[in-house]
Enzyme design. Structure first.
Site, mmCIF file in Angstrom:
data_model
loop_
_atom_site.group_PDB
_atom_site.id
_atom_site.type_symbol
_atom_site.label_atom_id
_atom_site.label_comp_id
_atom_site.label_asym_id
_atom_site.label_seq_id
_atom_site.Cartn_x
_atom_site.Cartn_y
_atom_site.Cartn_z
ATOM 1 N N ASP A 8 0.887 -1.167 0.000
ATOM 2 C CA ASP A 8 0.000 0.000 0.000
ATOM 3 C C ASP A 8 0.920 1.210 0.000
ATOM 4 O OD1 ASP A 8 -1.638 2.128 0.560
ATOM 5 O OD2 ASP A 8 -2.200 1.461 2.573
ATOM 6 N N LYS A 70 3.092 11.608 -3.428
ATOM 7 C CA LYS A 70 2.096 10.949 -4.268
ATOM 8 C C LYS A 70 1.185 11.957 -4.954
ATOM 9 C CE LYS A 70 -1.305 7.254 -3.683
ATOM 10 N NZ LYS A 70 -1.772 6.289 -2.662
ATOM 11 N N GLU A 171 -7.053 0.741 -4.405
ATOM 12 C CA GLU A 171 -7.024 0.671 -2.937
ATOM 13 C C GLU A 171 -8.356 0.218 -2.332
ATOM 14 O OE1 GLU A 171 -5.347 4.447 -1.843
ATOM 15 O OE2 GLU A 171 -3.432 3.899 -2.727
ATOM 16 N N ASP A 193 -12.583 5.490 1.545
ATOM 17 C CA ASP A 193 -11.154 5.562 1.874
ATOM 18 C C ASP A 193 -10.669 7.004 1.802
ATOM 19 O OD1 ASP A 193 -8.400 5.473 1.986
ATOM 20 O OD2 ASP A 193 -8.145 3.939 0.457
HETATM 21 P P1 ADP Z 1 -2.417 7.442 3.095
HETATM 22 O O1 ADP Z 1 -3.177 6.253 2.648
HETATM 23 O O2 ADP Z 1 -2.668 8.635 2.264
HETATM 24 O O3 ADP Z 1 -0.985 7.210 3.310
HETATM 25 P P2 ADP Z 1 -3.355 7.071 5.794
HETATM 26 O O4 ADP Z 1 -4.484 6.165 5.605
HETATM 27 O O5 ADP Z 1 -2.138 6.550 6.444
HETATM 28 O O6 ADP Z 1 -3.015 7.865 4.479
HETATM 29 O O7 ADP Z 1 -3.891 8.304 6.631
HETATM 30 C C1 ADP Z 1 -3.065 9.372 6.928
HETATM 31 C C2 ADP Z 1 -3.898 10.534 7.284
HETATM 32 O O8 ADP Z 1 -4.754 10.178 8.357
HETATM 33 C C3 ADP Z 1 -3.068 11.696 7.756
HETATM 34 O O9 ADP Z 1 -3.567 12.891 7.207
HETATM 35 C C4 ADP Z 1 -3.258 11.647 9.247
HETATM 36 O O10 ADP Z 1 -3.138 12.927 9.829
HETATM 37 C C5 ADP Z 1 -4.671 11.166 9.343
HETATM 38 N N1 ADP Z 1 -4.971 10.583 10.648
HETATM 39 C C6 ADP Z 1 -4.359 9.557 11.260
HETATM 40 N N2 ADP Z 1 -4.896 9.341 12.467
HETATM 41 C C7 ADP Z 1 -5.876 10.260 12.625
HETATM 42 C C8 ADP Z 1 -6.800 10.570 13.667
HETATM 43 N N3 ADP Z 1 -6.804 9.892 14.816
HETATM 44 N N4 ADP Z 1 -7.654 11.590 13.475
HETATM 45 C C9 ADP Z 1 -7.650 12.290 12.326
HETATM 46 N N5 ADP Z 1 -6.810 12.055 11.321
HETATM 47 C C10 ADP Z 1 -5.934 11.050 11.462
HETATM 48 MG MG MG Z 2 -4.194 4.796 1.995
#
Ligand code: ADP
Ligand code: MG
Length: 705
Positions: A8, A70, A171, A193
């Protein structure tokens, strides 16, 4: 087929998983995290840093540390919005209109996919370490709403990382696979998502192992970052109003603001109000300036109503395209860290009146699904079938700048469609085919994936020649276009390249460079390892000499002690010379092995001494042992005698304690027998047998070395 991992590749975090014994497992990174920050950086020494190490230098080295890459993948400069461009590092537009990331530390510019490739490389390396074999192939996930150019570039990044990309997987589809691969159910599922930089929604029907994606929609430029930016702006605007200074113009301040904003945002998912403290954020006329404030959830939600609105339409559209009503949905699967925000969850509940499914981990589910897909490809998982769709309509530009759609969005893939076109003028000898992707009716409003020309059409009145244009979309969602002149049979086939940042030649050069660099990096690492080993050994030898002097006296094992001293000095000299850069590492290696040998000799000698005659120190130990025996339980005292408490035996090898042995009859010890009475601590009287000795006598911790 060898091992295929599932990756991922997120905007914020990346995860790698693999199928083990039919179960998908997330692989921890070398740093121990289950997710790896999608951050790449270069240290001031030009060393490449990926993941946690790069993330750590975001504030201190903002120009050379690249996050959110990205957002640039497969996009030309013109397509970027202001939000994507406000990053603390420098991005610029090259002559071809492509995005380049500028890195002052290496004095180079990078295509975003080059940097993304190093994230992939790290994930694959970590997986290889875990599996004990190199990983050569992967399933990589992309947002479902990625267009062809973004998919092509993701695949290029895989090639640059030196892996075969077996499949590009959407995804949300991956999330659905993870959700449903081991249940025999019939369900209609909506996957929502929202990650750090992208938003996807897909509607699927899952029936006994068959995953039919019905529709997908999304926004590839919307994610948690946008929520962070609202808080950054809120803080920076307030600061500007108070002090007349725009913190967003200072890279370091911007990075600190961004981190504080993200932290506050995440905290507000759990609490109603959170303090934000940024001391010394700037310097004003009267000295340092600070930010000390509090953000309430209510206020935060008031900062982002339009962002929430942008979540609405894709959900509605996906539902409409799927032919399901909101009430038909059986389960909502929330994916991505940003779905933890209460405002987002509320919004989802207003769209689909269900409590979201809690059985999946929003951070890992996509990688798990990618590993499941890998299992389908290798044949390890059977009876699973995946039918995905193309997210965006594909077509051609026709007269008047209108887009003619050949493959409408949400058509199941793989698919092949063709249509006949003709010339618009008399005796026109060539046609230009402009390939488009998007939902707007005018060509110029859609993404141009590229253009090619079919020439050599025989002279004929307008509308007579027949040119057949075919679109092929494979299971990866990647497009191939061909055009045939039906009268001459002349055919031209093109792989769409227009939106891709790097040409085939560029990629070939970069791959060669990467291979060369990999060799260089390996050598550098080996050199560092050698140096570290030498230093560790020096420290051990010094300790050993001290211990030996204590145990047998300075000259007790003279020959062996001298040998160690000499070899030690050699190694120390070489390390010192090496630091000045004037030494051949092979020479150091030789000296190190000599020192090892000398130590081995000394250790054997000491051991035989000890066996023949337990020395005065042992006598002391025994005395203390028996005293302690009266005061404490056996177990607490065990360490005293354990070889593992000896610095020499806590090397890189793992020490397995010898099995417990029953107390033995009293052996003659230095203290009780052989003339070491001098060493007897005053005032300590042994009234009992010394405790049973474990370790030293039974096992010989050095003999294996
Ligand atoms: P990606 O798939 O784009 O890498 P993720 O699924 O890892 O992203 O999510 C990352 C995002 O989720 C970031 O913007 C992070 O700040 C947000 N995030 C993670 N935990 C929390 C939370 N508890 N509350 C709000 N936002 C969150
Ligand atoms: Mg993601």
């Amino acid at each position: 087929m060898g091992r295929i991992v599932g990756i991922d590749l997120g905007t914020t975090n990346s995860v790698v998983a693999v199928l083990e014994g039919g179960r998908p497992q997330v692989i921890a990174s070398a740093e121990g995290g289950r997710t790896t920050p999608s951050v790449v950086g270069f240290s001031r020494e030009q060393e490449l840093l990926v993941g946690q190490l790069a993330r750590r230098q975001l504030v201190l080295n903002p120009r050379n540390t690249f996050a959110n890459l990205k957002r640039f993948v497969g996009r030309s400069w013109d397509e970027l919005d202001e939000g994507s461009l406000s990053v603390p590092y420098t991005v610029r537009c090259n002559d071809a209109g492509n995005v380049r990331v500028v890195c002052p530390a290496t004095e180079r510019e990078y295509a975003p996919e080059e940097l993304v490739a190093s994230i992939l490389r790290k994930l694959v390396d970590d997986a290889g370490t875990y599996l004990g074999e190199p990983v050569e192939a992967a399933v990589i996930t992309v947002p479902a709403y990625f267009n062809d150019a973004q998919r092509q570039v993701t695949r290029d990044a895989g090639r640059l990382a030196g892996i075969r990309v077996e499949r590009i997987l959407n995804e949300p589809t991956a999330a659905a696979l993870a959700y449903g691969f081991d249940r025999s159910v019939v369900k209609r599922v909506l996957v929502f998502d929202l990650g750090g930089g992208t938003f996807d929604v897909s509607v699927l029907r899952i029936a006994n192992g068959v995953f039919d994606v019905k529709a997908t929609s999304g926004d590839t430029q919307l994610g948690g970052n946008d929520w962070d930016r609202r808080i950054v702006d809120w803080l920076a605007d307030a600061f500007q109003a108070d002090h007349g200074m725009d913190l967003r113009r200072d890279r370091q301040a911007l990075q600190r603001l961004t981190e504080a904003a993200e932290k506050a945002k995440q905290e507000l998912s759990g609490v109603q109000s959170t303090p934000i403290s940024l001391p010394f954020i700037a310097t004003g006329g009267d000295g340092p300036l600070h930010i000390e404030t509090t953000l309430e959830r209510r206020r935060f939600e008031g900062l982002c109503p339009d962002l929430l609105d942008r979540l609405l339409r894709p959900v509605q559209r996906a539902l409409r395209d799927s032919g399901f009503a909101a009430e038909d949905i059986d389960d909502v699967v929330l994916v991505g860290g940003s779905t933890r925000m209460p405002m987002v969850q509320e919004m989802v509940r207003t769209l689909v009146p269900l409590e979201p499914c809690q059985s999946v981990n929003p951070d890992e589910v996509v990688a798990i699904g990618a590993a499941v897909q890998a299992g389908i490809l290798t044949g390890e998982l059977r009876d699973l079938m995946l039918n995905d769709v193309t997210p965006l309509s594909l077509g051609l530009e026709t007269i008047g700048g209108v887009m003619k759609v050949l493959i409408p969005r949400n058509t199941p893939i793989p698919v092949r469609k063709s249509d006949l076109f003709s010339t618009s003028e008399a005796n026109q000898s060539s046609v230009e085919v402009q390939v488009l992707q998007g939902e707007r009716s005018m060509a110029s409003d859609n993404k141009s994936l590229g253009r090619f020309r079919l020439s050599g059409i025989p002279p004929a009145p307008r509308g007579v020649p027949q040119v057949q244009v075919s679109f092929d979309i494979d299971a990866n969602g990647l497009l191939q276009v061909s055009a045939t002149d039906r009268t001459t049979g002349r055919q031209q086939s093109v792989t769409i390249q227009g939106g891709s940042n790097l040409s085939e030649e560029d990629i070939a050069v970069l791959i060669a460079e990467a291979e060369q660099k990999a060799t260089e990096d390996r050598r550098k690492r080996a050199d560092i390892d050698r140096r570290n080993r030498a230093q560790t050994l020096v420290a051990q030898a010094e300790r050993r000499l001290r211990d030996a002097a204590l145990e047998v006296g300075p000259y007790g094992a003279e020959r062996q002690q001298r040998a160690v001293e000499l070899a030690l000095r050699d190694v120390q000299d070489l390390i010192a010379e090496e630091a000045r850069g004037s030494v051949d590492l092979a020479e150091l290696e030789l000296a190190v092995s000599q020192l090892q040998e000398a130590l081995y000799g000394l250790n054997r000698r000491l051991l035989s001494e000890r066996k023949a005659d337990q020395g005065p120190l042992q006598g002391l130990k025994n005395t203390l042992g028996s005293l302690k025996d009266e005061l404490f339980s056996d177990d607490e005292w065990d360490d005293w005698d354990r070889p593992s408490s000896d610095p020499w035996s806590t090397g890189s090898r793992r020490y397995t304690p010898p099995p417990y042995s029953a107390p033995r009859p009293l052996e003659p010890s230095g203290y009780q027998g052989s003339g070491s009475d001098r060493e007897r601590p005053r005032g300590v009287v042994s009234r009992r047998e010394p405790p049973p000795r474990r370790g030293w006598d039974e096992g010989d911790p050095w003999a294996e070395r």
